[in-house]
Scaffold this active site. Structure first.
Site, short mmCIF file in Angstrom:
data_model
loop_
_atom_site.label_atom_id
_atom_site.label_comp_id
_atom_site.label_asym_id
_atom_site.label_seq_id
_atom_site.Cartn_x
_atom_site.Cartn_y
_atom_site.Cartn_z
N HIS A 141 0.83 -1.20 0.00
CA HIS A 141 0.00 0.00 0.00
C HIS A 141 0.87 1.26 0.00
O HIS A 141 0.50 2.29 0.59
CB HIS A 141 -0.97 0.02 1.18
CG HIS A 141 -1.74 -1.25 1.34
ND1 HIS A 141 -2.63 -1.71 0.41
CD2 HIS A 141 -1.73 -2.18 2.33
CE1 HIS A 141 -3.14 -2.86 0.81
NE2 HIS A 141 -2.62 -3.16 1.98
N SER A 264 14.47 17.33 -20.23
CA SER A 264 13.50 18.42 -20.27
C SER A 264 14.04 19.53 -21.15
O SER A 264 15.25 19.77 -21.19
CB SER A 264 13.23 18.94 -18.86
OG SER A 264 12.52 20.17 -18.89
N LYS A 270 16.92 17.45 -15.19
CA LYS A 270 15.96 16.34 -15.21
C LYS A 270 16.57 15.05 -15.74
O LYS A 270 17.25 15.03 -16.77
CB LYS A 270 14.74 16.70 -16.07
CG LYS A 270 13.86 17.78 -15.51
CD LYS A 270 13.17 17.33 -14.22
CE LYS A 270 12.11 16.28 -14.48
NZ LYS A 270 10.98 16.78 -15.27
N ARG A 271 16.34 13.97 -15.04
CA ARG A 271 16.68 12.63 -15.48
C ARG A 271 15.38 11.83 -15.47
O ARG A 271 15.06 11.12 -14.52
CB ARG A 271 17.73 11.98 -14.57
CG ARG A 271 18.12 10.58 -15.03
CD ARG A 271 19.25 10.00 -14.19
NE ARG A 271 19.61 8.65 -14.66
CZ ARG A 271 20.63 7.94 -14.19
NH1 ARG A 271 21.39 8.44 -13.24
NH2 ARG A 271 20.88 6.74 -14.67
N ASN A 272 14.64 11.99 -16.54
CA ASN A 272 13.30 11.40 -16.58
C ASN A 272 13.34 9.90 -16.82
O ASN A 272 14.19 9.40 -17.57
CB ASN A 272 12.48 12.06 -17.70
CG ASN A 272 12.08 13.48 -17.36
OD1 ASN A 272 11.99 13.84 -16.19
ND2 ASN A 272 11.85 14.29 -18.38
#
Length: 484
Positions: A141, A264, A270-272
């Site tokens: 959960h 980005s 950013k390291r997407n």
């Protein structure tokens, strides 16, 4: 991204060639049982090469005829020539050819999927072994549960994926079958030789036969889509795990990012999780195809062309997506980076609360499980909402301290000491993944060649209505799909 080797199988030219292969196998089978002249069977088989047909003409006539096969048959008969062209497609109905041809294409795609699964399982095997003893927080959960190891997490992936592999292999006999029963599956157009024709066509194409060759029976192809949807479900779960672990708040694992990749357009840092996002998106798309696949079983009476078309497009889309998903999963597994220190730091976030079960079980042996749960629960909740550390509260608790000193309590709530069988399970499943990959690769190496008929190169002049037309082979695929 590496090519999965599947999309090209569904090109117009390849699918048309598969239909010609079925027509050639049918002609040879009919010639062998005496339904058509032997020279006609040989002539049809020799002419069954897509390069000999004018596909521009086929596309143009498909527009006017609004039929998925007849323009191809008419062009094929023209190429076979006046003497023997009239025997093309003898006794068959359209779906006999198109569905059997699609099964040939799906057989090649099925092999490609199994090859990809072998690669993915090898990647999982290496990862499970390498991280078998790397502790991390187990989560249920989305909350800390009890500790696991990263290798155990991979073992879960392996268990599901090997089960899907087994399903993919077990469906082969129900999928790779010719549909060759004529208009409604009774063999009426083939006469007493119907079953023999079916068996011989199947032998030429390396396929099985259907007990009841009804056009309304398509459960084998539907099953393939459902199994691929299950593969997508597992891949999506893996993508979701990696997606969350890449979040800065987690920082536990990172998919490989090639040099030069831009995360980005405005945020250089950013390291997407691009590949994980691909898995999530493609998984959703493929899982959604389970519904139309099942819907395609709703034939009324002996056949419904709408249901046939629905499954044809659904199976194509599902198979291509399945290949694309597995190629991305392979790349992720091959270059996945783990931050073991961050995993340990995240384990310590609750300051020992993640070890409450261990303490409860040990205390339960002294005072009973339910009473132990109540005691530890009260202490844990006090720690969770207050400022006091779990360890300090346990030491001050009269019930707990009556049985354990501070060092014993610290040992009992140490997450790295409460991994259960995580390490063993990880290694066992790594071995299982290797065994399944070995089996898949051995099967690919030792599989007998498909006993397709031999098409001799055409020699001399063919007796056709017009000179063979080779111009216009640059027709676009969109044009060829008109009328599908």
């Amino acid at each position: 991204m590496p090519d999965a080797g599947i999309a090209h199988l569904f090109s117009v030219e390849n699918r048309f060639q598969a239909r010609l292969d079925v027509e050639a196998a049918l002609a040879l089978a009919e010639a062998e049982v005496g339904l058509i002249p032997e020279p006609a069977g040989e002539a049809i088989a020799q002419a069954a090469q897509i390069e000999k047909l004018d596909l521009v003409r086929v596309a143009a006539e498909t527009v006017s005829a609004s039929h998925p096969l007849m323009p191809l048959i008419e062009e094929f008969a023209r190429v076979v020539g006046r003497e023997h062209g009239g025997w093309v497609h003898w006794g068959a109905t359209t779906q006999n050819i198109t569905q059997t041809a699609d099964v040939l294409v799906l057989r090649d795609a099925h092999r490609a999927v199994k090859d990809l699964l072998a690669k993915v399982l090898r990647g999982m095997s290496k990862l499970a072994d390498a991280s078998a003893a790397v502790p991390m927080a187990g989560r249920t959960h989305s909350q800390h549960a009890v500790p696991v190891t990263f290798g155990f997490k991979v073992a879960v992936w392996i268990d599901e994926l090997t089960a899907h592999t087994d399903r993919l292999e077990r469906l082969e006999d129900r999928l790779f079958r010719v549909l060759m029963g004529g208009a409604v599956g009774t063999f009426a157009s083939f006469g007493p030789a119907g079953r023999e024709v079916e068996c011989r066509v199947a032998k030429h194409l390396g396929l099985g036969t259907m007990p009841v060759p009804s056009r309304a029976i398509n459960d084998g192809i539907v099953e393939l889509v459902l199994v691929l949807a299950s593969v997508a479900g597992t891949a999506g779960k893996i993508g979701k795990d990696i997606y969350s672990m890449m979040q800065p708040e987690f920082g536990e694992a990172f998919e490989p990012i090639p040099d030069g990749t831009v995360g980005s357009s405005t945020m250089p840092h950013k390291r997407n999780p691009q590949l994980a996002l691909d898995l999530l998106s493609m998984s959703a798309q493929l899982r959604a195809l389970a519904a139309p696949a099942l819907e395609s079983m709703q034939h009324d009476h002996e056949a419904n062309g709408g249901m046939t078309d629905l499954l044809e497009e659904t199976a194509k889309r599902a198979t291509v997506l399945g290949g694309d998903i597995l190629t991305r999963l392979d790349v992720i597994l091959d270059g996945l980076e783990l931050d073991e220190q961050r995993m340990r730091a995240n384990l310590a976030l609750s300051e020992g609360l993640i070890g409450s079960e261990s303490l409860m079980m040990e205390l339960g042996e002294r005072i009973g499980r339910q009473k132990a749960h109540e005691v530890v629960y009260e202490v844990a909740q006090e720690s969770a909402v207050g400022d006091a550390q779990f360890l300090d509260l346990l030491v001050r608790n009269t019930t707990v301290s009556a049985y354990f000193d501070r060092d014993e309590i610290r040992r009992l709530i140490d997450p790295s000491a409460y991994l259960g069988e995580s390490i063993t399970i990880a290694h066992e499943m790594a071995q299982h993944a290797r065994a399944v990959a070995d089996r898949l690769e051995f099967s690919a190496r030792t599989a007998p060649p498909v006993p397709l008929f031999v098409r001799a190169a055409a020699t001399g002049d063919d007796d056709v209505d017009d000179d063979p037309v080779t111009a216009g082979r640059d027709a676009t695929e969109d044009l060829l799909l008109v009328g599908r």
